[in-house]
Design a protein around this motif. Structure first.
Motif, short mmCIF file in Angstrom:
data_model
loop_
_atom_site.label_atom_id
_atom_site.label_comp_id
_atom_site.label_asym_id
_atom_site.label_seq_id
_atom_site.Cartn_x
_atom_site.Cartn_y
_atom_site.Cartn_z
N ARG A 298 -11.08 68.87 -14.45
CA ARG A 298 -11.88 68.41 -15.59
C ARG A 298 -11.43 67.04 -16.06
N CYS A 299 -12.39 66.32 -16.65
CA CYS A 299 -12.09 64.99 -17.18
C CYS A 299 -11.17 65.13 -18.39
N SER A 300 -10.09 64.34 -18.41
CA SER A 300 -9.16 64.45 -19.53
C SER A 300 -9.69 63.74 -20.77
N ARG A 301 -10.76 62.95 -20.61
CA ARG A 301 -11.29 62.23 -21.75
C ARG A 301 -12.39 63.02 -22.46
N CYS A 302 -13.31 63.62 -21.70
CA CYS A 302 -14.44 64.29 -22.34
C CYS A 302 -14.58 65.76 -21.94
N GLY A 303 -13.80 66.23 -20.99
CA GLY A 303 -13.84 67.64 -20.63
C GLY A 303 -14.90 68.02 -19.62
N ALA A 304 -15.66 67.06 -19.11
CA ALA A 304 -16.69 67.38 -18.13
C ALA A 304 -16.06 67.80 -16.81
N GLU A 305 -16.79 68.62 -16.05
CA GLU A 305 -16.28 69.05 -14.76
C GLU A 305 -16.37 67.90 -13.77
N ALA B 285 -14.89 59.25 -10.66
CA ALA B 285 -15.28 58.83 -12.01
C ALA B 285 -16.05 59.96 -12.67
N CYS B 286 -15.87 60.10 -13.98
CA CYS B 286 -16.57 61.14 -14.73
C CYS B 286 -18.02 60.71 -14.92
N LYS B 287 -18.95 61.61 -14.64
CA LYS B 287 -20.36 61.23 -14.72
C LYS B 287 -20.86 61.27 -16.17
N GLU B 288 -20.03 61.77 -17.09
CA GLU B 288 -20.47 61.82 -18.49
C GLU B 288 -19.82 60.75 -19.36
N CYS B 289 -18.58 60.34 -19.04
CA CYS B 289 -17.94 59.33 -19.89
C CYS B 289 -17.40 58.15 -19.10
N ASP B 290 -17.53 58.18 -17.77
CA ASP B 290 -17.19 57.03 -16.92
C ASP B 290 -15.68 56.82 -16.72
ZN LIG Z 1 -15.42 62.45 -18.84
#
Ligand SMILES: [Zn+2]
Lengths: 231, 209
Positions: free
Chosen positions: A29-36, A9-14
């Motif tokens: 990288r997260c495809s929703r918000c770009g976080a690593e 799970a992305c720690k910035e957008c879940d």
């Molecule tokens: Zn994300």
């Protein structure tokens, strides 16, 4: 409670993603918000230990020798890092002295010793003991408070400020701080959190076969950054 | 978009293991950290820290950060701004710009961004989620550099201690300034960026399968 080792799970957008097997130095990288999401650290692990030991040497020099010397009408005054902290304490600036002490002396040392201990412990058997868990968490918690590179810039600013009012000369600790800041930039790019992901090979295979079960989750975008960070 | 919250999963904040069927007060089975679906009391804690930082921002900029006593001139008191102006007028433009960014722009930017993030998350706004997440990342990245002036003053106070000729003392302003930096760092740590995405309007769902 059940772990889902093939999802992340992305720690910035879940957003939930399927975990990908990463190649050398690849980053997911997260495809929703770009976080690593994840980073391949296999190459890094071998490099971090020598860099950390080199950092420890630089750290000792930076703390034992004076940062700068000052000559003013024939009188000469040197100060070490600890000397600066103590003179703040002598002026009853205890909070300030404490803050400078922990961010530039205590936490960097703690970070270096912690990493050395951690890397040596996992390099042997690859197994993690329970005491190590707490250790990894503490290293991560204190990480934002290690401020060697900010201190280096501060020392340079202070140095230039003094050149206009007196004769100043750089001490060995100033050069060591420069080296330490450079080494630290490379050492700290190794996030101890990835130690958890360095699963033994037989478990990795299991992850791959379990992947079809979770086709509902979108897979992470693999960024093609094969950029090896130069030490 | 499938999120961990909607699927009933909890992400470990430390080791990034993902768990389902988590009970209250459970700890991560891999690294032992406490599991929370979101950082606990994120908005109220962050508000408290940001408000405290805003209050400390005033003395940080109004009180002297450094007191220089150099014989035979009289005592000179420097604030953050007068230190920057000193660099500028004495010709050290590069340093003036560096200190201006680290000591003036960064704290102001951090406070403004944190307030923006808090207000929009609190109003469940779905406005520019991607840009807001980027702003949060920038704040996390640059926050530490504001400690610059704290180190400059500490080193000067340690070095310029020649009794009878020149002494530099740290002023009360630098304590307030350090408090602003520490409080805003804690504020960005206690803010949970997932709260922004939680409350966003349903986005254009991409066909997954
Ligand atoms: Zn994300």
């Amino acid at each position: 409670m059940q772990q889902l080792p093939d999802l992340i799970a992305c720690k910035e957008c879940d957003a939930v993603h399927r975990r990908l097997t990463l190649g050398h130095n690849e980053v997911a990288r997260c495809s929703r918000c770009g976080a690593e999401l994840e980073r391949d650290m296999r190459d890094h692990v071998g490099r971090v230990l020598p860099l950390t030991i080199a950092s420890l040497f630089m750290y000792v020099i930076a703390n034992v020798f004076p940062v700068a010397g000052l000559e003013f009408h024939g009188a000469v005054n040197h100060t070490t890092l600890m000397g600066a902290v103590l003179s703040l304490g002598a002026e009853e600036m205890y909070l300030l002295a404490f803050l400078v002490f922990v961010t530039t002396i205590l936490f960097p040392l703690f970070q270096l010793l912690g990493l050395i201990y951690l890397l040596i412990s996992i390099s042997g058997t690859g197994r993690r003991s329970h005491g190590l868990n707490l250790w990894v968490r503490m290293i991560q918690t204190f990480r934002p408070w290690v401020m060697v590179e900010v201190l280096l810039l501060g020392a340079i600013v202070a140095f230039v400020k003094l050149t206009s009012m007196a004769t100043v000369f750089p001490g060995p600790a100033l050069w060591a701080l420069g080296g330490l800041a450079l080494l630290f930039a490379s050492v700290l790019s190794f996030n101890p959190r990835y130690i958890w992901h360095m699963a033994p090979p037989e478990r990795r295979k299991k992850l791959a076969t379990a992947a079809d079960r979770t086709s509902a989750a979108p897979s992470a975008e693999k960024a093609v950054t094969a950029k090896p960070e130069s030490p | 978009m499938k999120t961990a919250a909607r699927l009933g999963m909890v992400l470990c904040g430390h080791c990034a293991a993902l768990w389902k069927d988590v009970q209250a007060h459970d700890r991560c089975g891999r690294c032992g950290a406490r599991l929370h679906p979101r950082k606990p009391d994120s908005l109220s804690r962050t508000w408290a820290l940001v408000i405290a930082a805003c209050i400390m921002y005033l003395p940080a900029n109004l009180l002297p950060v450094m007191i220089t006593a150099s014989f035979p001139r009289e005592e000179q008191q420097d604030t953050i701004m007068s230190g920057i102006i000193y660099f500028w007028t004495s010709g050290s433009w590069v340093l003036a710009v560096i200190v201006f960014i680290a000591s003036f722009l960064v704290p102001l930017f951090k406070l403004a961004v944190m307030i923006l993030l808090l207000v929009t998350a609190w109003r469940h706004s779905s406005w520019r989620l991607l840009e807001r997440t980027r702003l949060y990342r920038i704040v996390e990245l640059i926050g530490r550099w504001s400690m610059l002036d704290v180190f400059v003053v500490s080193l000067l106070a340690g070095l310029v201690q020649i009794q009878g000729f020149a002494t530099v003392h740290a002023g009360p302003g630098i304590v307030a300034f350090a408090a602003v930096v520490v409080l805003t760092m804690f504020a960005s740590m206690s803010f949970d960026p997932r709260l922004m995405w939680d409350t966003g309007a349903p986005e254009q769902e991409k066909p997954d399968e």
